[in-house]
Design an enzyme around this catalytic site. Structure first.
Site, PDB file in Angstrom:
ATOM      1  N   THR A   1       0.827  -1.204   0.000  1.00 33.68           N
ATOM      2  CA  THR A   1       0.000   0.000   0.000  1.00 33.68           C
ATOM      3  C   THR A   1       0.865   1.259   0.000  1.00 33.68           C
ATOM      4  OG1 THR A   1      -1.486   1.315   1.404  1.00 33.68           O
ATOM      5  CG2 THR A   1      -0.145  -0.320   2.531  1.00 33.68           C
ATOM      6  N   ASP A   2       0.310   2.347  -0.542  1.00 35.06           N
ATOM      7  CA  ASP A   2       1.035   3.628  -0.494  1.00 35.06           C
ATOM      8  C   ASP A   2       1.160   4.139   0.942  1.00 35.06           C
ATOM      9  OD1 ASP A   2      -1.619   4.393  -0.092  1.00 35.06           O
ATOM     10  OD2 ASP A   2      -1.668   5.869  -1.709  1.00 35.06           O
ATOM     11  N   GLU A   3       0.341   3.593   1.855  1.00 37.03           N
ATOM     12  CA  GLU A   3       0.362   4.094   3.239  1.00 37.03           C
ATOM     13  C   GLU A   3       1.689   3.831   3.935  1.00 37.03           C
ATOM     14  OE1 GLU A   3      -3.142   3.576   5.617  1.00 37.03           O
ATOM     15  OE2 GLU A   3      -4.404   3.249   3.863  1.00 37.03           O
TER      16      GLU A   3
ATOM     17  N   TYR B   1      -1.654  -0.455  11.090  1.00 37.61           N
ATOM     18  CA  TYR B   1      -1.880  -1.141   9.809  1.00 37.61           C
ATOM     19  C   TYR B   1      -0.710  -0.911   8.853  1.00 37.61           C
ATOM     20  CZ  TYR B   1      -3.369  -1.491   4.914  1.00 37.61           C
ATOM     21  OH  TYR B   1      -3.413  -1.766   3.576  1.00 37.61           O
TER      22      TYR B   1
ATOM     23  N   LYS C   1       2.220  -3.392   7.325  1.00 33.37           N
ATOM     24  CA  LYS C   1       2.417  -3.595   5.882  1.00 33.37           C
ATOM     25  C   LYS C   1       3.865  -3.256   5.501  1.00 33.37           C
ATOM     26  CE  LYS C   1      -0.149  -4.558   3.032  1.00 33.37           C
ATOM     27  NZ  LYS C   1      -0.638  -5.863   2.496  1.00 33.37           N
TER      28      LYS C   1
HETATM   29  N1  LIG Z   1      -8.491  -1.663  -0.258  1.00 33.29           N
HETATM   30  C1  LIG Z   1      -7.581  -0.754  -0.554  1.00 33.29           C
HETATM   31  O1  LIG Z   1      -7.900   0.383  -0.886  1.00 33.29           O
HETATM   32  C2  LIG Z   1      -6.109  -1.106  -0.476  1.00 33.29           C
HETATM   33  C3  LIG Z   1      -5.200  -0.087  -0.751  1.00 33.29           C
HETATM   34  C4  LIG Z   1      -3.851  -0.404  -0.718  1.00 33.29           C
HETATM   35  C5  LIG Z   1      -3.440  -1.685  -0.452  1.00 33.29           C
HETATM   36  N2  LIG Z   1      -4.346  -2.664  -0.161  1.00 33.29           N
HETATM   37  C6  LIG Z   1      -3.842  -4.001   0.122  1.00 33.29           C
HETATM   38  O2  LIG Z   1      -4.456  -4.903  -0.784  1.00 33.29           O
HETATM   39  C7  LIG Z   1      -4.673  -6.169  -0.172  1.00 33.29           C
HETATM   40  C8  LIG Z   1      -6.119  -6.579  -0.305  1.00 33.29           C
HETATM   41  O3  LIG Z   1      -6.935  -5.552   0.283  1.00 33.29           O
HETATM   42  P1  LIG Z   1      -8.515  -5.687   0.342  1.00 33.29           P
HETATM   43  O4  LIG Z   1      -9.060  -4.318   0.433  1.00 33.29           O
HETATM   44  O5  LIG Z   1      -8.989  -6.597  -0.715  1.00 33.29           O
HETATM   45  O6  LIG Z   1      -8.672  -6.403   1.765  1.00 33.29           O
HETATM   46  P2  LIG Z   1      -9.939  -7.164   2.383  1.00 33.29           P
HETATM   47  O7  LIG Z   1      -9.905  -6.815   3.843  1.00 33.29           O
HETATM   48  O8  LIG Z   1     -11.173  -6.894   1.600  1.00 33.29           O
HETATM   49  O9  LIG Z   1      -9.591  -8.705   2.182  1.00 33.29           O
HETATM   50  C9  LIG Z   1      -8.599  -9.367   2.900  1.00 33.29           C
HETATM   51  C10 LIG Z   1      -8.784 -10.858   2.677  1.00 33.29           C
HETATM   52  O10 LIG Z   1      -7.727 -11.540   3.369  1.00 33.29           O
HETATM   53  C11 LIG Z   1      -8.277 -12.635   4.089  1.00 33.29           C
HETATM   54  N3  LIG Z   1      -7.423 -12.887   5.262  1.00 33.29           N
HETATM   55  C12 LIG Z   1      -7.233 -12.074   6.337  1.00 33.29           C
HETATM   56  N4  LIG Z   1      -6.403 -12.674   7.214  1.00 33.29           N
HETATM   57  C13 LIG Z   1      -6.052 -13.872   6.671  1.00 33.29           C
HETATM   58  C14 LIG Z   1      -5.199 -14.926   7.091  1.00 33.29           C
HETATM   59  N5  LIG Z   1      -4.548 -14.873   8.262  1.00 33.29           N
HETATM   60  N6  LIG Z   1      -5.052 -16.005   6.284  1.00 33.29           N
HETATM   61  C15 LIG Z   1      -5.709 -16.080   5.090  1.00 33.29           C
HETATM   62  N7  LIG Z   1      -6.537 -15.113   4.664  1.00 33.29           N
HETATM   63  C16 LIG Z   1      -6.700 -14.012   5.433  1.00 33.29           C
HETATM   64  C17 LIG Z   1      -9.677 -12.171   4.482  1.00 33.29           C
HETATM   65  O11 LIG Z   1     -10.532 -13.260   4.782  1.00 33.29           O
HETATM   66  C18 LIG Z   1     -10.093 -11.400   3.228  1.00 33.29           C
HETATM   67  O12 LIG Z   1     -10.695 -12.260   2.290  1.00 33.29           O
HETATM   68  C19 LIG Z   1      -4.210  -6.023   1.282  1.00 33.29           C
HETATM   69  O13 LIG Z   1      -2.932  -6.560   1.401  1.00 33.29           O
HETATM   70  C20 LIG Z   1      -4.186  -4.521   1.510  1.00 33.29           C
HETATM   71  O14 LIG Z   1      -3.203  -4.169   2.452  1.00 33.29           O
HETATM   72  C21 LIG Z   1      -5.674  -2.392  -0.156  1.00 33.29           C
END
Ligand SMILES: NC(=O)c1ccc[n+]([C@@H]2O[C@H](COP(=O)([O-])OP(=O)(O)OC[C@H]3O[C@@H](n4cnc5c(N)ncnc54)[C@H](O)[C@@H]3O)[C@@H](O)[C@H]2O)c1
Length: 337
Positions: free
Chosen positions: A135-137, A159, A163
Site C-alpha cells: 500500500t502507499d500508506e 496497519y 504492511k
Molecule cells: N483496499 C484498498 O484500498 C487497499 C489499498 C492499498 C493496499 N491494499 C492491500 O491490498 C490487499 C487486499 O486488500 P482488500 O481491500 O482486498 O482487503 P480485504 O480486507 O477486503 O480482504 C482481505 C482478505 O484476506 C483474508 N485474510 C485475512 N487474514 C487472513 C489470514 N490470516 N489467512 C488467510 N486469509 C486471510 C480475508 O478473509 C479477506 O478475504 C491487502 O494486502 C491490503 O493491504 C488495499
C-alpha cells in the site's frame, strides 16, 4: 513425423486473500473472458469478517479454480500449497486502519507473521514469482509532491507499519535468497464488492438508506483513488513483465479531499450536505495526504489507468443500489453505520 507436443500446462497461481475485495476481483478477472487463459488459480483465504465466499460465486465452478479455507500463518498448509504452485499473488491482510487503531495484534500476526510464513515457504518450494501487494500508506503522509518507490518508509498507523514490515521481509528474501519477489504499492481502491466499513461503500450504503455519513475531522484529508480494474491491470503488468526485487507504485490519478469525495457521493445518491453529513472526531494520527508517483510503472511496463473516476463512481453506486442482498447482512453483522 514429429511427436505430438503436449499442451502447455497453465501457470498455477496461489492467490492469498482471494475472497476479499481486491483479491476476488483479481481472480474473477483472470478467470473471466478478458483473462489470460493460461492460468489456474487456487485461493487461500481464512474467511475472516472481510472474506466473503459470495465474492467468488462467479468462478466457483470454473475448471481452473480451487478454494482452500485456511490461514497464511499455518506453515504446514502453506508449505503443502507452495509445492503445488508456480507463482503467488499475496493479497491476504488485515486491511482496515480504524480496526488497527483499536488493536494491532491481528495486524502484526497476519500482515507480518503471515507474510513471513508465505515467503519462507515460497523460497523453500522454489516458487517462480511472488507478487506482494502492499500500500502507499507505508510511505507515511506527504503535504506536497508525490512519493517515488525510493522514498523511505515512514508509516504511521499500526496497519501501515505492519504492511511496511511485510514489504521489508518480502524484499529481504530477494536480496538474501534471490527469490523473485515483486512488491506493488497502490493507492485507495474503489469499486464493487468493497466491504461496507470503508469510506466509499459505507457512505454510499448509508445514503441509499437515507442515513447520515460520518466525515472525519475537517474533511481535508486527501487520497488518490484507483479503480479495481486499473489495479488488476497494474498487478498483471508487474506479475508478467516486472523485474525481480523491484517495487512498483500503482495509482489512479484522481486526488480528492474527503470533502470533495463526499460531495460527489451525495450528488451520485441524490442527497444534500445539510441533511446527510455529520462531522465526527478525526481518526487518531490521521495521515493528511497520500500521493504516489507512478512514473516507474508507466515508463517501464506501459501502465495507464483507464477508468474515468466519475464513471467508475457512478457504476459503483449503481452496483450497491442493485446488490442490497450482498451488503445488508454484512453491515448488520458488523453493526456498521
Ligand atoms: N483496499 C484498498 O484500498 C487497499 C489499498 C492499498 C493496499 N491494499 C492491500 O491490498 C490487499 C487486499 O486488500 P482488500 O481491500 O482486498 O482487503 P480485504 O480486507 O477486503 O480482504 C482481505 C482478505 O484476506 C483474508 N485474510 C485475512 N487474514 C487472513 C489470514 N490470516 N489467512 C488467510 N486469509 C486471510 C480475508 O478473509 C479477506 O478475504 C491487502 O494486502 C491490503 O493491504 C488495499
Amino acid at each position: 513425423m514429429t511427436a505430438p507436443t503436449s499442451p502447455a500446462r497453465p501457470t498455477r497461481i496461489l492467490v492469498t486473500g482471494g475472497a476479499g475485495f481486491i483479491g476476488s476481483h483479481y481472480v474473477r478477472t483472470l478467470l473471466g473472458p478478458e483473462g489470460p487463459g493460461d492460468v489456474a488459480i487456487t485461493v487461500l483465504d481464512k474467511l475472516t469478517y472481510a472474506g466473503n465466499p459470495a465474492n467468488l460465486d462467479e468462478v466457483r465452478t470454473h475448471p481452473r479454480f480451487a478454494f482452500v479455507q485456511g490461514d497464511i500463518c499455518d506453515p504446514e498448509l502453506v508449505g503443502k500449497l507452495m509445492a503445488e504452485h508456480d507463482e503467488v499473488v499475496h493479497f491476504a491482510a488485515e486491511s482496515h486502519v480504524d480496526r488497527s487503531i483499536d488493536g494491532g495484534a491481528e495486524f502484526v500476526r497476519t500482515n507480518v507473521v503471515g507474510t513471513h510464513t508465505l515467503i519462507d515457504a515460497a523460497h523453500r518450494a522454489g516458487i517462480k514469482t511472488f507478487v506482494h501487494i502492499s500500500t502507499d500508506e507505508v510511505y507515511g503522509s506527504i503535504d506536497e509532491g508525490s512519493w517515488p518507490e525510493t522514498h523511505p518508509l515512514e508509516p504511521n498507523s499500526p496497519y501501515s507499519s505492519a504492511k511496511a514490515s511485510s514489504d521489508l521481509i518480502a524484499l529481504s528474501y530477494h536480496r538474501t535468497h534471490g527469490l523473485d519477489v515483486r512488491v506493488t504499492r497502490c493507492s485507495n481502491n474503489y469499486g464493487h464488492h468493497h466491504f461496507p466499513e470503508k469510506v466509499i461503500p459505507l457512505f454510499v450504503t448509508n445514503l441509499l438508506d437515507g442515513k447520515k455519513v460520518p466525515l472525519y475531522g475537517d474533511g481535508g484529508n486527501v487520497r488518490d483513488w484507483l479503480h479495481i480494474d486499473d489495479h488488476v491491470q497494474g498487478i498483471e503488468l508487474v506479475r508478467t513483465k516486472g523485474r525481480p526485487g523491484e517495487v512498483y507504485n500503482i495509482g489512479g490519478g484522481t486526488e480528492l479531499s474527503n470533502k470533495e469525495l463526499t460531495g460527489l457521493l451525495l450528488q451520485a445518491c441524490g442527497a444534500d450536505w445539510e441533511t446527510s453529513v455529520e462531522y465526527v472526531e478525526d481518526r487518531k494520527g490521521h495521515d493528511r495526504r497520500y500521493s504516489v508517483d507512478c512514473t516507474k510503472i508507466r515508463e517501464e511496463l506501459g501502465y495507464a489507468p483507464r477508468k474515468d473516476f466519475r464513471e467508475g463512481l457512478a457504476e459503483t453506486v449503481r452496483w450497491y443500489r442493485d446488490n442490497r442482498a450482498w451488503w445488508e447482512p454484512l453491515k448488520e453483522r458488523a453493526a456498521l453505520n
